[in-house]
Design a protein around this motif. Structure first.
Motif, short mmCIF file in Angstrom:
data_model
loop_
_atom_site.label_atom_id
_atom_site.label_comp_id
_atom_site.label_asym_id
_atom_site.label_seq_id
_atom_site.Cartn_x
_atom_site.Cartn_y
_atom_site.Cartn_z
N GLN A 182 0.84 -1.22 0.00
CA GLN A 182 0.00 0.00 0.00
C GLN A 182 0.86 1.24 0.00
O GLN A 182 0.54 2.24 -0.64
CB GLN A 182 -0.93 0.00 1.21
N PHE B 234 -4.26 -1.45 -3.15
CA PHE B 234 -4.89 -1.83 -1.88
C PHE B 234 -4.44 -3.23 -1.49
O PHE B 234 -4.34 -4.12 -2.33
CB PHE B 234 -6.41 -1.84 -2.02
N ARG C 31 -5.82 1.29 5.67
CA ARG C 31 -5.34 1.91 4.44
C ARG C 31 -4.27 2.96 4.73
O ARG C 31 -4.23 3.54 5.81
CB ARG C 31 -6.51 2.59 3.71
N GLU C 32 -3.46 3.23 3.73
CA GLU C 32 -2.45 4.30 3.80
C GLU C 32 -3.14 5.66 3.87
O GLU C 32 -4.24 5.81 3.32
CB GLU C 32 -1.61 4.29 2.52
N GLN D 212 -4.34 6.85 0.60
CA GLN D 212 -5.53 6.15 0.11
C GLN D 212 -6.78 6.59 0.87
O GLN D 212 -7.86 6.69 0.30
CB GLN D 212 -5.34 4.64 0.25
N LYS D 213 -6.58 6.86 2.16
CA LYS D 213 -7.73 7.30 2.97
C LYS D 213 -8.30 8.60 2.41
O LYS D 213 -9.51 8.83 2.46
CB LYS D 213 -7.29 7.50 4.42
N GLU E 53 -13.66 6.26 1.59
CA GLU E 53 -14.07 4.85 1.64
C GLU E 53 -14.88 4.52 0.39
O GLU E 53 -15.50 5.39 -0.19
CB GLU E 53 -14.94 4.62 2.87
#
Lengths: 336, 552
Positions: free
Chosen positions: A285, A291, A299-300, A303-304, A308
């Protein structure tokens, strides 16, 4: 005769001296993989040998080698490609309760033919300065809306990512609707497809189009790029995970299968265990922005920030069944 | 009359190889070698001829083939014309005029050959992106349809220009020596006899340069035809792209094989037609000194400069400057040792294949030279060219098929089996040899044509055996073409991708595969390091060839 015997003894000696190893056919060209595999060798003492090429080329090689398999593991970046390898009879069942228990229920393939390692979502990006968030498309179907004529960027239909996207639409909406969709998207193209996913995002940043379709991790690559143009391109676009009110965003899998007839099954399983360990999943990640696939993985931060999303797991295992049909639909509408 | 015939027969028996058993044995050897070398191609053609094409054939024919043929034709014609435009005037200037910088230009003009077409294609990314604002303006002012047209032409122009600019040296190399020697001498003679410019051009230069130009053009067209990376990156569906789509997308190897088999057959027919049309005309080359070059005035020098520097700027300077820029701006430091194993592997692989190619080409061509039969010449050419006419990836499938077959036949011998597993270096060497034999064949065949036949006729009449003639006359005279062939084959192989990617052993990275995998994962800037080393090595090799040729 003497020569033949000496060669034989030589090869026997070599095979005795050889350390434990696992040999990969990999479609993954990421530098991060090199780091991760080196870590595996350091930890277990198992050497990793690798041949990198495209999924189709590797499948051709595995088919031709059925009588004398050369590799132990096949790594691909497309669920349909893994499924096709399995259908071609070059993979064996993984059959490891430990490994399958790491995944969310119903995520891996039914017959244990291969193991997911990372996941990527196919997202829509829009030019923040030209498209209001409220007006941006919310579903893949919206991309075919005539209001976007001449404004959409998406890569060629030779890409597995697009073939699998259309296959997922065939799987859930049927062939007729999929054809209409492909025609609509083709009509909206701002330019004939060219370059990779990243070039589409850069195209939006440069104003050639207002919307683009890309795999999620490319946004991470652009954000972490050492080229300022890439970082600016990423900054200028907003991200949408489509179909959140419906079946979910189309996701695809990068995974691995154990090749039939391998002599190093133990080592191959050890590598699969390593790649799906929480530590390495988090590393994926971080390094590739893909993912992780195991349960309870955070999550990283990068990515967050995308938010979601609900993934479409439903069609994931039907992609291979519709891939050929998808390619034909692309040809029918003239999406090169 | 009878007396004359007898004399003629006696002469013929001394100059041509007529001892029947020798000829038959030689021809048999040529055929067997040819059969082995062409086995991958035969494997593909056999599959295409015996198996029916797959169920998707009507689909492919209806939706894919016509547009792909059109695109391919545009690219082929475009690249052919532009590369002729880049190569012929430059070759003409260098071999007819003395101007400041002439020697430097003659080296620089070859260097674009060091740049792999797919790298050249990637390098244009930034330049092409800089035209986007202009295209967007067209869209806002003139509507979407005009914009789409402009976008298409813009892409065609770039791809044709960039491919021609890295491929034209094939024609340049082939035609330069013809202009320098025969064509200039005859041209001067005709001028003395009062022939006008146009007449000299039409009746002397064009026919004389044609075989060499066509040999070069053949290599250029085959490169364009089998290119996959550059065309795909630009979003063009060429016939090769369609072959891969049929094979990979529609999962129908049989249809893909049928398509490539048809194209291969088409290429061979064109080759044969060209040979027939050229007829029996042969142009021996006389050795001449190049000291009586015409000096140019100021405007002439300027013109020569423009003609020579345009292709260099586009085909070599532009890629080099871009790569160096990527390297210095985005890479911390240039670490040569990081790529040590890649450098060693690339060098060893390319040189060993080059050596094998040359030995085989020498055998084929020397044999054809001694028998003096067109059959043998055609055979030698057909065997060398067929491998080049098949798209690399399809060829790789052929090689894998042959590998599998060979294992079945050698199932009793374990040590042989372990040598024949796919992924063994043997198959990579085999595949590359079979494909690049065309290059060594072309260069050495041109070399043979420069050796005057009276030389060996005299030697034969004086009782020398053919192999003695070969060793004492041909080989020494072929020194330059042999070195040239070694380096040209090496350069071509170090640029090659599909075969190396697909058939290489584990952990076998060459400079080409490293560059490709970096570009493929989007690390354009990081790919600059291996790309620069690759281009540098190729350039050094090409410069060596050039100097060796000069010494001669």
């Amino acid at each position: 005769m003497i020569l033949a015997r000496t060669t034989l003894i030589f090869f026997l000696l070599i095979s005795l001296l050889k350390a434990a190893e696992v040999r990969l056919y990999s479609e993954r060209h990421y530098t991060a993989d090199k780091t991760i595999l080196a870590e595996f060798t350091k930890k277990t003492g198992i050497e990793v040998k690798i041949v990198k090429a495209g999924a189709n080329e590797l499948l051709a090689r595995m088919k031709a080698e059925k009588d004398a398999p050369q590799a132990d593991l096949y790594l691909s970046v497309d669920a349909a490609s893994l499924e096709r390898a399995s259908n071609a009879g070059v993979l064996q069942k993984i059959e490891s309760p430990d490994l399958s228990s790491r995944l969310p229920k119903g995520f891996g393939p039914k017959d244990d033919a291969w193991l997911p390692i990372t996941m990527r979502a196919r997202v829509i990006v829009y030019a923040k300065d030209r498209v209001k968030e409220a007006e941006a498309p919310k579903t893949y179907a919206d991309l075919a809306n005539p209001q976007w004529r001449g404004r959409l960027l998406i890569r060629s239909s030779t890409s597995h990512y697009n073939q699998s996207l259309l296959a997922s639409i065939i799987a859930s909406d049927g062939k007729g609707k999929a054809l209409t969709w492909a025609q609509g998207v083709k009509n909206n193209l701002a330019r004939p497809p060219q370059g990779g996913d990243r070039d589409q995002v850069r195209g939006v940043a440069l104003g050639q189009g207002d919307l683009a379709v890309t795999n999620s991790y490319y946004l991470g690559i652009l954000e972490n790029s050492d080229d300022e143009k890439d970082r600016k391109a990423r900054e200028s676009v907003g991200v949408i995970f489509p179909n959140q009110d419906g079946r979910g965003t189309h996701v695809n899998i990068s995974g691995a299968g154990i090749i039939k007839g391998t002599k190093n099954k133990k080592e191959a399983l050890a590598l699969l265990g390593f790649l799906t360990s929480p530590e390495i999943q988090a590393k994926y990640q971080k390094l590739t922005s893909e993912f992780g696939v195991i349960k309870d993985l955070e999550r990283e931060p990068l990515q967050k920030a995308w938010g979601e999303f609900k993934p479409d797991y439903q069609s994931l295992h039907e992609l291979a069944d519709h891939q050929k049909e998808a390619v034909k639909l692309f040809d029918l509408v003239g999406w090169p | 009359m009878i007396h004359f015939l007898k004399q003629f027969r006696a002469l013929r028996s001394h100059t041509g190889l007529t001892s029947a058993p020798g000829v038959i044995a030689g021809r048999l050897l040529v055929l067997i070698l040819g059969l082995i070398l062409l086995s991958p191609v035969i494997f593909i053609l056999w599959g295409a001829a015996t198996g029916s094409h797959g169920e998707s054939w009507p689909h492919v024919k209806e939706y894919l083939l016509t547009p792909a043929l059109k695109t391919t034709a545009i690219l082929l014609i475009g690249v052919a014309l532009v590369s002729l435009l880049f190569s012929l005037p430059a070759a003409w200037c260098l071999s007819n005029y003395q101007f400041w910088g002439r020697r430097l230009f003659s080296i620089l003009l070859i260097l674009p050959l060091a740049v792999p077409p797919y790298i050249a294609a990637y390098i244009t990314t930034e330049a092409r992106e800089s035209a986007i604002p202009w295209l967007v303006e067209i869209r806002t002012n003139h509507g979407i349809d005009t914009y789409l047209k402009a976008e298409l032409y813009h892409r065609y122009a770039w791809l044709i220009a960039i491919m021609a600019s890295v491929l034209y040296p094939y024609i340049f190399l082939a035609t330069r020596s013809v202009f320098a020697h025969r064509s200039r001498q005859l041209g001067q003679a005709a001028q003395l006899l009062g022939a006008g410019r146009w007449r000299r051009f039409r009746t002397i230069h064009v026919p004389l340069v044609r075989p060499a130009a066509i040999a070069g053009l053949f290599l250029v067209c085959m490169e364009v035809l089998s290119d996959y990376g550059a065309a795909k990156h630009f979003g063009f569906n060429t016939v090769t792209v369609v072959i891969f789509r049929t094979w990979f997308g529609l999962d129908e190897l049989e249809t893909a094989r049928f398509l490539s088999g048809t194209i291969l057959a088409g290429v061979l027919v064109i080759l044969i037609l060209e040979r027939l049309q050229r007829g029996r005309a042969r142009f021996g080359e006389a050795h001449s000194s190049i000291d009586n070059l015409q000096h140019t005035g100021q405007s002439g020098t300027l013109l020569c400069w423009i003609v020579c520097s345009l292709p260099i700027a586009l085909g070599f300077a532009y890629p080099l400057v871009t790569l160096i820029q990527w390297q210095t701006e985005h890479q911390q430091n240039f670490v040569l040792s990081e790529y040590r194993s890649e450098i060693i592997r690339t060098t060893l692989l390319t040189l060993s294949v080059a050596l094998i190619c040359i030995l085989i080409s020498l055998f084929f061509l020397a044999f054809a030279r001694f028998t003096k039969r067109r059959l043998d010449q055609t055979l030698a050419q057909a065997i060398s060219s067929a491998g080049y006419a098949a798209p690399s990836t399809v060829m790789a499938v052929g090689v894998l098929g042959v590998a599998s077959l060979s294992r079945t036949f050698s199932s009793e011998n374990e040590s042989l089996q372990s040598l024949l597993v796919s992924g063994s270096l043997i198959w990579l060497l085999f595949a590359l040899t079979s494909r690049y034999l065309a290059v060594s064949g072309q260069v050495i065949s041109a070399g043979f044509q420069t050796i005057p036949t009276p030389l060996e006729q005299s030697a034969r009449i004086l009782g020398r055996k053919p192999w003695m003639v070969f060793l004492t006359i041909h080989l020494p005279l072929l020194r330059a073409p042999l070195i040239g062939a070694t380096i040209l084959v090496s350069v071509d192989i170090s640029k090659e991708l599909p075969l190396t990617l697909l058939l290489r052993p584990f952990d076998f990275e060459t400079l080409g595969t490293s560059t490709y995998s970096l570009v493929n994962q989007g690390h354009l800037f990081a790919s600059a390091t291996p790309a620069l080393i690759l281009i540098g090595l190729c350039a050094i090799g090409l410069i060596i060839v050039e100097f060796l040729n000069r010494k001669k």
